[in-house]
Enzyme design. Structure first.
Site, mmCIF file in Angstrom:
data_model
loop_
_atom_site.group_PDB
_atom_site.id
_atom_site.type_symbol
_atom_site.label_atom_id
_atom_site.label_comp_id
_atom_site.label_asym_id
_atom_site.label_seq_id
_atom_site.Cartn_x
_atom_site.Cartn_y
_atom_site.Cartn_z
ATOM 1 N N GLN A 157 0.904 -1.240 0.238
ATOM 2 C CA GLN A 157 -0.359 -0.153 -0.172
ATOM 3 C C GLN A 157 0.572 1.432 0.025
ATOM 4 O OE1 GLN A 157 -2.997 -2.278 3.348
ATOM 5 N NE2 GLN A 157 -2.792 0.025 2.896
ATOM 6 N N ARG B 105 -8.219 -0.990 8.487
ATOM 7 C CA ARG B 105 -9.584 0.097 7.901
ATOM 8 C C ARG B 105 -10.468 1.170 8.537
ATOM 9 N NH1 ARG B 105 -14.060 -2.044 3.012
ATOM 10 N NH2 ARG B 105 -14.542 0.319 2.383
ATOM 11 N N CYS B 106 -9.245 2.216 9.314
ATOM 12 C CA CYS B 106 -9.387 3.246 9.576
ATOM 13 C C CYS B 106 -7.922 3.941 10.105
ATOM 14 C CB CYS B 106 -9.594 2.634 11.191
ATOM 15 S SG CYS B 106 -8.581 1.635 12.754
ATOM 16 N N GLU C 116 -13.375 4.887 5.290
ATOM 17 C CA GLU C 116 -12.948 3.772 6.506
ATOM 18 C C GLU C 116 -13.847 4.591 8.068
ATOM 19 O OE1 GLU C 116 -8.323 3.511 6.402
ATOM 20 O OE2 GLU C 116 -9.376 5.238 7.273
#
Lengths: 711, 196
Positions: free
Chosen positions: A146, A293-294, A663
């Site tokens: 990523q 996912r945050c 998110e």
């Protein structure tokens, strides 16, 4: 190898293995079959040592020392340390003021809660192909990353190969969710093997290796204390956190933030004074916590404050919607400086809450719940009104390895008006190709189907920090808009030259510059693009392109109001989600279909965490949940139906007003499920139940309360 | 992870006969499904191997068995067995105490108490099933023990017991075993036992 958080991590364990499944040996072979057979020939004898599984035991006086190698160091990242198994203490806020407010408040509620260790579990596991060319001295690495540019910098620092001779290619990725931010020991092994052997080396994980050794998230043992007056107005918030970091401190985080952005835990509310203390400790578990996912530690922060608001509402007998309403930061108070130092940029929480309560007929639901309770049935209503902090990050506050957390975009307009644009971010399935192309198409008036977006190849893309923490649109999208505006500014000069007027006489309209008040006197962007390569004003360089490195002035603060309704089977403990209504405000909505997709995905992953995901360990440190037999990945069968809604409050400092969205639904939905499950038992005095809300755990609570007796 | 199992098997044989078998480790080992004594290293020290299938994992353990105490008077055997699977990815240890209690009239009871500790892949993959699997292994051990005693004698019953022993699978992978495991699991679901 050094970690992002300032510790040193073993590539292959020597002398001591620190956690189950830690890499101890590597085999390199011509094909996977030989490699697998060769691995079977490696015999490892382990001598069992005392283990620490419970982080509450890490700092006991008689606790075994887990890391002899750092025993003498007074710092492993963020100092100082107070025990051989202690990593850092991070405190923020006004301690004395908070304690004073707690002591004098009408009411104080206190709760211990565990946000358990979970794994982002993208469908594609981690892997790479490293190829070192001994003749040219070039290293090419295909990797599921990523953050390919950061990987290049790290690889260069570790290997001594100049960054210019390293090419990191992160192709289409099968999901990341934070798991693919870091650099893992096996990447290093593959790269070193390729440099030594001069041959391409491929490494790929199986599912068990992936779940057992790569980056997980959360594992925060939190204690919240919330003080209020008798009307429910918040007076103070105090939070203590024990963070289980595993065997090495290799969290992915901005350098100066050992607990990430956790201090955003005052949420959407006016909290006059607050204090947060986080201690990180070593345990015998896999290292490498990431934000699943945050944004860094925001899921934990939101969970904490939203749980505390519910508990306060129960204590005072004030409805959970009402108590939130009484404490909201009001629209006219923005930009709002929180007591822990953040400047929330914009928001209109009361409007969002009202919209949701009206949409679901909240009063009707409460009435139905009262009837159900009278009949002995379990129905719960969950509510959260959360604020996220995303868009990592202003470089004055945040860096990775000293590199500021800006983002970049490079836009080249060809003579025929088609566009090649490259960004430093990398899509892991969020459709950057669509969103970025749409931004450029809107800014430049060129057809989006002729705009090519390329990311993930460090040889071609400008340097960027990558995609995580919902930063692509807030930072990458901003860079794209600003770069496009630079192109348009140059195009305007060329248009003025072609039309023989002053720039001030031109108006922009969709895809062309028009001379004010002279119909027909105009140049389209395509015509200007052609001219940019043959007919530019004197003194101007030819070509039509621009680069922007965007350093945001602030984070963005998307928010949402979520409401859920659950029915619980009191004989099986099964929680059935009857309704889930999610209203998100992510500022300007660039592509509604992509936003909708992101919200559905985030809600589903939130559902996964709330209802089943966890990485449990037994007392010996065995991981009891590293296959898909145990680790919960919801399918269409289990996933509830989502109802979505929105309001639009643009970010005042983002060039497009956009705030990032992927998110929020994950961060916001998890406490909303807990809120609903606990609400089903609230009339019986239950204030909190830890995640995940599996049928077994819920049934235990039902059984403990004696609700499962048949007549 | 640790699993504790306690079992009682009633027999129609006198305690002295049962003790003869129980105190003969190489022979008693044949009652343990999937287990085998490889050699006697010296008195009370043996090496052996066990093949176990728990869920999707089949593992071959090699290790040592040490008889910690044989008490003829109390008719009690204490032993410890520990081993690693050949790939080093799992390890298991079992501490067992078994003793005989004479019943009024004919027969006796074999009582056993064991603590089984497993680590590594076996714990990860089979953790959820360990209690049931241990229970089943020991239940089968009790059955085999009866066959073994019967086989020591003469006549038709002894003959059929010897046949049954010969049929006994060497690994824990029989359909009957899976069947009894499933039955145990379902029984547990219907009448849930209190667990801590």
């Amino acid at each position: 190898m050094p970690t992002l958080a300032g510790d040193v991590q073993a590539v292959l364990a020597d002398e001591k293995v620190h956690f189950q499944y830690q890499e101890v040996a590597a085999v390199i072979a011509d094909n996977r079959y030989i490699a697998a057979d060769a691995l079977d020939l490696v015999e490892v004898e382990y001598e069992p040592l005392p283990v620490i599984v419970d982080p509450h035991r890490s700092m006991d006086a008689d606790a075994p020392i887990l890391r002899e190698d750092v025993v003498k160091k007074d710092k492993v990242g963020q100092g100082p340390r107070k025990h051989a198994n202690h990593i850092f203490t991070w405190a923020v806020g006004d301690k004395e003021g908070t304690d004073r407010a707690l002591a004098s408040a009408d009411v104080v509620v206190k709760e211990d809660m565990l946000y358990p260790r979970v794994h982002p579990s993208p469908l594609e596991t981690c892997g790479c192909v490293a190829s070192f060319d001994k003749i040219k001295g070039n290293l090419t690495v295909y990797i599921t990353s990523q953050a390919p540019h950061i990987v290049r910098t790290v690889v260069s620092i570790l290997s001594g190969v100049p960054e210019s001779k390293i090419r990191i290619i992160s192709p289409d990725i099968g999901g990341g969710f934070g798991n693919k931010v870091g650099v893992y020991p096996s990447y290093v092994t593959a790269i070193v093997a390729s440099i030594v052997l001069g041959r391409p080396i491929k490494w790929i994980e199986d599912r068990m290796e992936h779940l057992s050794t790569t980056a997980w998230a959360r594992d925060y043992h939190m204690t919240g204390e919330l003080a209020a007056d008798k009307d429910g107005k918040i007076k103070a918030l105090k939070v203590k956190v024990l963070a289980d970091h595993g065997a090495f401190n290799s969290h992915a985080q901005p350098t100066k933030w050992p607990a990430g952005l956790f201090s955003v835990c005052t949420g959407s509310y006016q909290v006059p004074v607050a204090h947060v203390n986080v201690d990180g400790v070593y345990t015998n578990k896999a290292p490498g916590g990431v934000a699943y996912r945050c944004s860094f530690r925001v899921a934990e922060a939101v969970y904490l404050i939203e749980r505390m608001m519910d508990i306060l509402s129960q204590k005072l007998g004030i409805d959970k919607a009402e108590i939130r309403s009484r404490n909201f930061i009001q629209a006219e108070q923005f930009p709002y400086k929180t007591s822990l130092g953040w400047e929330l940029d914009s928001g209109d929480y009361p409007t969002a809450l009202k919209k949701v309560l009206d949409a679901v007929d909240y009063a009707g639901l409460r009435k139905e719940q009262a009837e159900k309770r009278a009949q002995g049935e379990l129905m719960g209503i969950g509510l959260v009104t959360f604020t996220e902090i995303v868009g990592a990050e202003p470089s004055k506050a945040c860096d990775v390895l000293g590199v500021g957390m800006f983002e970049s975009a490079e836009i080249r307009v060809h003579p025929t008006g088609s566009v090649m644009a490259r960004m430093g971010t990398i899509s892991t399935g969020q459709a950057h190709e669509t969103t970025y192309a749409q931004i450029i198409a809107t800014e430049l008036g060129l057809p989006s189907e002729e705009i090519t977006i390329e990311e993930g190849d460090t040889d071609t893309a400008p340097y960027g920090l990558g995609t995580y923490g919902s930063r692509s649109t807030p930072v990458g999208g901003a860079a794209t808009a600003v770069a496009a505006r630079k192109v348009r500014a140059k195009a305007k000069k060329i248009a003025a030259h072609l039309l023989e007027v002053s720039e001030d006489d031109l108006d922009w309209e969709i895809d062309r510059f028009k001379v004010k008040g002279v119909p027909g006197q105009e140049k389209t962007m395509k015509e200007i693009a052609w001219a940019a390569y043959n007919n530019v004003p004197e003194g101007m360089e030819m070509g039509l392109e621009a680069v922007d490195y965007y350093d945001p002035p602030n984070f963005t603060y998307p928010y949402g109001v979520y409401l859920s309704v659950v029915d619980i089977d009191k004989f099986t403990g099964e929680v059935k989600v009857r309704r889930f209504y999610a209203l998100d405000d992510c500022g300007t909505r660039i592509n509604p279909m992509i936003i909708e997709g992101q919200i559905h995905g985030g809600l589903t992953e939130g559902f996964a965490v709330a209802m089943g995901q966890e990485m449990p360990f037994d007392e010996e440190g065995n991981l009891l949940g590293n296959t898909f037999m145990d680790y919960f990945i919801p399918s269409f069968v289990e996933t509830p139906q989502w109802e979505t809604d929105f309001t639009v409050t643009p970010s005042p400092h983002h060039p497009l007003g956009a705030k990032g969205v992927a998110e929020s639904p994950h961060v916001g939905s998890i406490p909303c499920f807990t809120s609903a499950v606990v609400d089903a038992f609230a009339h019986l005095g239950v204030t909190h139940m830890d995640l995940p809300h599996t049928a077994q755990k819920v049934w235990k609570k039902i059984h403990e309360l004696g609700l499962d007796k048949r007549d | 992870m640790k699993v504790k199992v306690e079992k009682t098997f009633p027999f129609e044989f006198p305690a002295t006969t049962a003790w003869k078998l129980l105190s003969d480790l190489p022979l008693v080992a044949t009652c343990m499904p999937g287990a085998e004594i490889i050699e006697k290293v010296y008195d009370h020290h043996y090496t052996g191997k066990v093949k176990v299938k728990v869920g999707p994992a089949t593992m071959a353990f090699k290790g040592k068995i040490i008889v910690k105490n044989i008490d003829d008077l109390k008719q009690e055997l204490q032993m410890i067995g520990k081993g690693q699977d050949l790939k080093g990815s799992s390890s298991a240890e079992m501490e067992m105490t078994a003793w005989l209690v004479p019943k009024d009239g004919e027969g006796c009871e074999l009582k056993g108490k064991s603590t089984i500790t497993v680590n590594g892949k076996l714990a990860s993959l089979g953790g959820r099933m360990m209690t049931q699997v241990s229970d089943q292994i020991l239940a089968q051990f009790g059955k085999n023990f009866v066959h073994q005693i019967t086989a020591l004698g003469e006549g038709k019953a002894a003959e059929s017991a010897r046949e049954k022993l010969a049929e006994q699978a060497k690994t824990l992978n029989g359909i009957s075993f899976a069947g009894s495991l499933a039955a145990g699991f379902i029984k547990n679901l219907i009448s849930p036992k209190k667990k801590d």
